[in-house]
Motif scaffolding. Structure first.
Motif, PDB file in Angstrom:
ATOM      1  N   SER A  72       7.983  10.024 -11.656  1.00 24.05           N
ATOM      2  CA  SER A  72       8.798   9.840 -10.451  1.00 24.05           C
ATOM      3  C   SER A  72       8.340  10.768  -9.329  1.00 24.05           C
ATOM      4  N   GLY A  73       7.416  11.676  -9.655  1.00 24.02           N
ATOM      5  CA  GLY A  73       6.925  12.576  -8.609  1.00 24.02           C
ATOM      6  C   GLY A  73       5.449  12.375  -8.342  1.00 24.02           C
ATOM      7  N   LEU A  74       4.880  11.350  -8.953  1.00 18.17           N
ATOM      8  CA  LEU A  74       3.443  11.097  -8.814  1.00 18.17           C
ATOM      9  C   LEU A  74       3.233   9.817  -8.013  1.00 18.17           C
ATOM     10  N   THR A  75       2.624   9.960  -6.846  1.00 17.30           N
ATOM     11  CA  THR A  75       2.447   8.795  -5.988  1.00 17.30           C
ATOM     12  C   THR A  75       1.073   8.171  -6.149  1.00 17.30           C
ATOM     13  N   VAL A  76       1.005   6.905  -5.807  1.00 18.84           N
ATOM     14  CA  VAL A  76      -0.248   6.171  -5.785  1.00 18.84           C
ATOM     15  C   VAL A  76      -1.240   6.854  -4.833  1.00 18.84           C
ATOM     16  N   GLY A  77      -0.726   7.331  -3.716  1.00 17.50           N
ATOM     17  CA  GLY A  77      -1.580   7.999  -2.733  1.00 17.50           C
ATOM     18  C   GLY A  77      -2.329   9.185  -3.304  1.00 17.50           C
ATOM     19  N   GLU A  78      -1.652   9.968  -4.123  1.00 20.77           N
ATOM     20  CA  GLU A  78      -2.306  11.138  -4.722  1.00 20.77           C
ATOM     21  C   GLU A  78      -3.499  10.731  -5.563  1.00 20.77           C
ATOM     22  N   ILE A  79      -3.283   9.711  -6.362  1.00 23.49           N
ATOM     23  CA  ILE A  79      -4.352   9.259  -7.261  1.00 23.49           C
ATOM     24  C   ILE A  79      -5.522   8.687  -6.457  1.00 23.49           C
ATOM     25  N   ILE A  80      -5.205   7.875  -5.464  1.00 29.22           N
ATOM     26  CA  ILE A  80      -6.272   7.288  -4.648  1.00 29.22           C
ATOM     27  C   ILE A  80      -7.086   8.381  -3.968  1.00 29.22           C
ATOM     28  N   GLN A 119      -0.377   3.934   8.658  1.00 32.72           N
ATOM     29  CA  GLN A 119       0.356   2.820   8.048  1.00 32.72           C
ATOM     30  C   GLN A 119       0.044   2.733   6.559  1.00 32.72           C
ATOM     31  N   VAL A 120      -1.233   2.889   6.238  1.00 32.29           N
ATOM     32  CA  VAL A 120      -1.646   2.770   4.846  1.00 32.29           C
ATOM     33  C   VAL A 120      -1.095   3.935   4.024  1.00 32.29           C
ATOM     34  N   ASP A 125       1.863   6.687  -0.101  1.00 28.11           N
ATOM     35  CA  ASP A 125       2.542   7.953  -0.396  1.00 28.11           C
ATOM     36  C   ASP A 125       4.017   7.775  -0.728  1.00 28.11           C
ATOM     37  N   ASN A 126       4.516   6.568  -0.517  1.00 26.48           N
ATOM     38  CA  ASN A 126       5.917   6.324  -0.838  1.00 26.48           C
ATOM     39  C   ASN A 126       6.085   5.397  -2.026  1.00 26.48           C
ATOM     40  N   THR A 127       5.011   5.221  -2.762  1.00 25.66           N
ATOM     41  CA  THR A 127       5.100   4.451  -3.994  1.00 25.66           C
ATOM     42  C   THR A 127       4.763   5.366  -5.168  1.00 25.66           C
ATOM     43  N   THR A 128       5.738   5.600  -6.018  1.00 27.71           N
ATOM     44  CA  THR A 128       5.482   6.428  -7.196  1.00 27.71           C
ATOM     45  C   THR A 128       5.220   5.536  -8.403  1.00 27.71           C
ATOM     46  N   LEU A 129       4.624   6.126  -9.416  1.00 33.03           N
ATOM     47  CA  LEU A 129       4.390   5.365 -10.646  1.00 33.03           C
ATOM     48  C   LEU A 129       5.717   4.897 -11.233  1.00 33.03           C
ATOM     49  N   GLN A 130       6.724   5.739 -11.097  1.00 31.87           N
ATOM     50  CA  GLN A 130       8.054   5.370 -11.582  1.00 31.87           C
ATOM     51  C   GLN A 130       8.543   4.085 -10.907  1.00 31.87           C
TER      52      GLN A 130
ATOM     53  N   PRO B 111       2.245  -6.525  -4.938  1.00 34.96           N
ATOM     54  CA  PRO B 111       3.118  -6.408  -3.762  1.00 34.96           C
ATOM     55  C   PRO B 111       2.717  -5.238  -2.862  1.00 34.96           C
ATOM     56  N   MET B 112       2.259  -4.161  -3.481  1.00 32.75           N
ATOM     57  CA  MET B 112       1.830  -3.016  -2.678  1.00 32.75           C
ATOM     58  C   MET B 112       0.566  -3.352  -1.899  1.00 32.75           C
ATOM     59  N   TRP B 113      -0.378  -4.002  -2.557  1.00 28.95           N
ATOM     60  CA  TRP B 113      -1.609  -4.397  -1.851  1.00 28.95           C
ATOM     61  C   TRP B 113      -1.276  -5.299  -0.672  1.00 28.95           C
ATOM     62  N   GLU B 114      -0.329  -6.209  -0.905  1.00 28.44           N
ATOM     63  CA  GLU B 114       0.030  -7.135   0.172  1.00 28.44           C
ATOM     64  C   GLU B 114       0.676  -6.404   1.339  1.00 28.44           C
ATOM     65  N   GLN B 115       1.473  -5.421   0.998  1.00 28.72           N
ATOM     66  CA  GLN B 115       2.128  -4.634   2.042  1.00 28.72           C
ATOM     67  C   GLN B 115       1.074  -3.916   2.896  1.00 28.72           C
TER      68      GLN B 115
END
Lengths: 149, 149
Positions: A72-80, A119-120, A125-130, B111-115
């Motif tokens: 819940s504290g790990l975002t997609v942005g961090e990994i990318i 935008q990206v 950064d607002n999508t977490t794995l949770q 859905p995230m990719w589409e966003q």
DNA sequence: ACCTAGTCGATCAAGTTGGTCGGGATTATA
DNA sequence: TATAATCCCGACCAACTTGATCGACTAGGT
């Protein structure tokens, strides 16, 4: 423009470990099969994610990988960012490439690039794995709501 | 993640021709110098843009390239799509790659990719070359407002 | 005729991507 | 302590993409 295959694998693998968070180590082979990732390649990727502190490993029998962060504290942005470097549509926005731009300071495109990057990043950064795990669970409930009856 | 160098060159070249719109042909060499693009490489790029109907050429003495579209109706998005293909953070969103995805239909990331794609397209499709030309002219007035005195 | 410019196809070096491979090190369990 | 399971590590590799460069050719204007 596109994320590398490797980065997508890294995300899928992290996601799978997030699904299994708190349930003990998951074998590379299991992650590979579940997420359709070539096993040998996944070894490389998980090794890298381990260096970054995203996952931890247990060797030997009954070993495997676990997510080393709270989903819940790990975002997609961090990994990318860890796998691909700074997010943005062009290279000349960060680091030394910025200084080497022949149009430094007077590039009309820069505001647009910044707009895109913002935008990206907003999304990643607002999508977490949770979030993703919950989304999948919700979907499963929707399509097979009575699997336990 | 990133736009190719070639695509950035294509955008800069188109932008330069937009600046000179209605003033007759501009030589490759002039575009190359103004926008810091390797000349021989720019030949290739302009040739491609010509195939796409974005620019037109006049050979011989006093020849050169002109923008073949009204700059106020030509968006950055159009040019990017022509050079790079469909916009989007991953390949599996369009065309045949979509069908080949091993997770077809149940990919939680989609859905995230589409966003992301929508946000990016929003920016690129709402920026015309005319917008950029005007933005530069405004900047020039601000930093050298009395150049004609 | 002559100069200027675009045109075309071949070629190319370097880097990145997307993997694979063999064998070694580590650990739980019997 | 043997053994099977599992991760670990460095080397290696083919194919593709990127970012160009070059020489010779063709067309247009004066």
């Amino acid at each position: 423009m596109l994320l590398s295959q490797k980065c997508q694998y890294a995300l899928r693998a992290s996601f799978h470990l997030a699904k299994c968070y708190g349930q003990g180590p998951v074998r590379i082979a299991d992650v590979a099969e579940a997420q359709a990732i070539p096993k040998r390649f996944l070894e490389v990727i998980l090794g890298q994610l381990k260096q970054g502190g995203f996952v931890a490993s247990h060797r030997g029998n009954e070993g495997g990988y676990v997510l080393d962060r709270d989903p819940s504290g790990l975002t997609v942005g961090e990994i990318i960012r860890f796998v691909e470097g700074p997010i943005g549509p062009v290279g000349c926005m960060a680091g030394d490439a910025k200084e080497n731009c022949p149009l430094r300071g007077r590039c009309v495109f820069m505001p647009m690039w910044e707009q895109v990057r913002d935008q990206v990043e907003e999304v990643y950064d607002n999508t977490t794995l949770q979030d993703l795990v919950e989304k999948e669970r919700a979907q499963e409930r929707q399509f097979a709501p009575d699997y336990a009856i």
